[in-house]
Design an enzyme around this catalytic site. Structure first.
Site, PDB file in Angstrom:
ATOM      1  N   LYS A  41       0.857  -1.191   0.000  1.00  0.00           N
ATOM      2  CA  LYS A  41       0.000   0.000   0.000  1.00  0.00           C
ATOM      3  C   LYS A  41       0.892   1.239   0.000  1.00  0.00           C
ATOM      4  O   LYS A  41       1.775   1.388   0.868  1.00  0.00           O
ATOM      5  CB  LYS A  41      -0.871  -0.048   1.247  1.00  0.00           C
ATOM      6  CG  LYS A  41      -2.163   0.691   1.136  1.00  0.00           C
ATOM      7  CD  LYS A  41      -3.006   0.357   2.352  1.00  0.00           C
ATOM      8  CE  LYS A  41      -4.270   1.169   2.380  1.00  0.00           C
ATOM      9  NZ  LYS A  41      -4.925   1.098   3.684  1.00  0.00           N
TER      10      LYS A  41
HETATM   11  C1  E4P Z   1      -8.194   1.470   4.021  1.00  0.00           C
HETATM   12  O1  E4P Z   1      -7.477   1.125   3.124  1.00  0.00           O
HETATM   13  C2  E4P Z   1      -8.135   2.834   4.577  1.00  0.00           C
HETATM   14  O2  E4P Z   1      -6.908   3.065   5.178  1.00  0.00           O
HETATM   15  C3  E4P Z   1      -9.281   2.971   5.546  1.00  0.00           C
HETATM   16  O3  E4P Z   1     -10.463   2.531   4.923  1.00  0.00           O
HETATM   17  C4  E4P Z   1      -9.446   4.385   6.088  1.00  0.00           C
HETATM   18  O4  E4P Z   1     -10.622   4.404   6.848  1.00  0.00           O
HETATM   19  P1  E4P Z   1     -10.980   5.593   7.857  1.00  0.00           P
HETATM   20  O5  E4P Z   1     -11.222   6.813   7.048  1.00  0.00           O
HETATM   21  O6  E4P Z   1     -12.218   5.113   8.549  1.00  0.00           O
HETATM   22  O7  E4P Z   1      -9.809   5.748   8.777  1.00  0.00           O
END
Ligand code: E4P
Length: 220
Positions: A89
């Site tokens: 990522k």
């Molecule tokens: C996933 O890949 C993201 O990091 C995550 O969905 C972020 O979610 P949040 O906005 O609830 O922290």
């Protein structure tokens, strides 16, 4: 549409796996910190534990911490070596785009994260990202319409023929999941509560209670 669970909590990942509908897991540094996971060795072990729980063929996003090209490449390679399930990522920044293009040449799968605009989505696809993560909930949080971004990206990717999968992230509710499916998302990543929330309908509960009561009446 694929279902990923958005957590680093092993119990939730186990429960979602046992539920039988899970295609993968997404984590981020905040989610790892929430589980109290720190230090390179523990972080690597935790990703390995996640990969073992979900089993072969599932996608597990592990995020780099570096923000420069060289650092991201070194970190991403180490993460990719942990297990074949790992997807690296990478944040949507200049060096991140460059790193995604590099990983794409090496055949390392990537998830471009922190995406908030159609322009960023185009850049990530051009670089060859495997997944693109637009953050729906965080856009809603500032009173914009997160789901309209998914629709816009879906239209652009369909028109241009980009292969990058749209991974609707920052999903907060069962309704978000349904809306993302309608908008053309290839994947949703969400907390276990949002996935389980899809089960709920009062008429299902009332109907089942009636079926069981009638069966009891007839059978004693
Ligand atoms: C996933 O890949 C993201 O990091 C995550 O969905 C972020 O979610 P949040 O906005 O609830 O922290």
């Amino acid at each position: 549409m694929q279902f990923f669970i958005d957590t680093a909590n092993l119990d939730d990942i186990r429960e979602a796996t046992e539920f039988g509908i899970l295609d993968g897991v997404t984590t981020n540094p905040s989610l790892m910190a929430k589980e109290g996971i720190s230090g390179d060795k523990n972080v690597m072990q935790h990703y390995l534990d996640i990969c073992k729980i979900v089993g072969p063929g599932k996608e597990v996003s592990a995020e780099v911490i570096s923000t420069d090209f060289k650092g991201m490449v070194a970190e991403g390679k180490k993460l990719a070596e942990i297990h074949e399930n790992i997807v690296v990522k990478v944040p949507m920044i200049r060096d991140g785009v460059k790193a995604i293009a590099h990983f794409s040449e090496l055949g390392i799968r990537t998830n471009c994260t922190l995406v908030f605009s159609a322009g960023q989505a185009i850049l990530a696809a051009k670089a060859g990202a495997t997944y693109l993560s637009p953050f729906i909930g965080r856009i809603d949080d500032i009173s914009w319409d997160g789901m309209s971004l998914i629709k816009e990206i879906f239209e652009i990717y369909s028109t241009a023929g980009y292969d990058t999968a749209i991974l609707a992230a920052s999903i907060r509710s069962p309704l978000h999941i349904v809306q993302a499916a309608k908008a053309g998302a290839d994947v949703v990543t969400c907390p276990l509560s949002a996935i389980l929330g899809l089960l709920n309908h009062p008429l299902t509960d009332i109907g089942l209670a009636k079926f069981l009561a009638d069966h009891k009446k007839a059978n004693g």
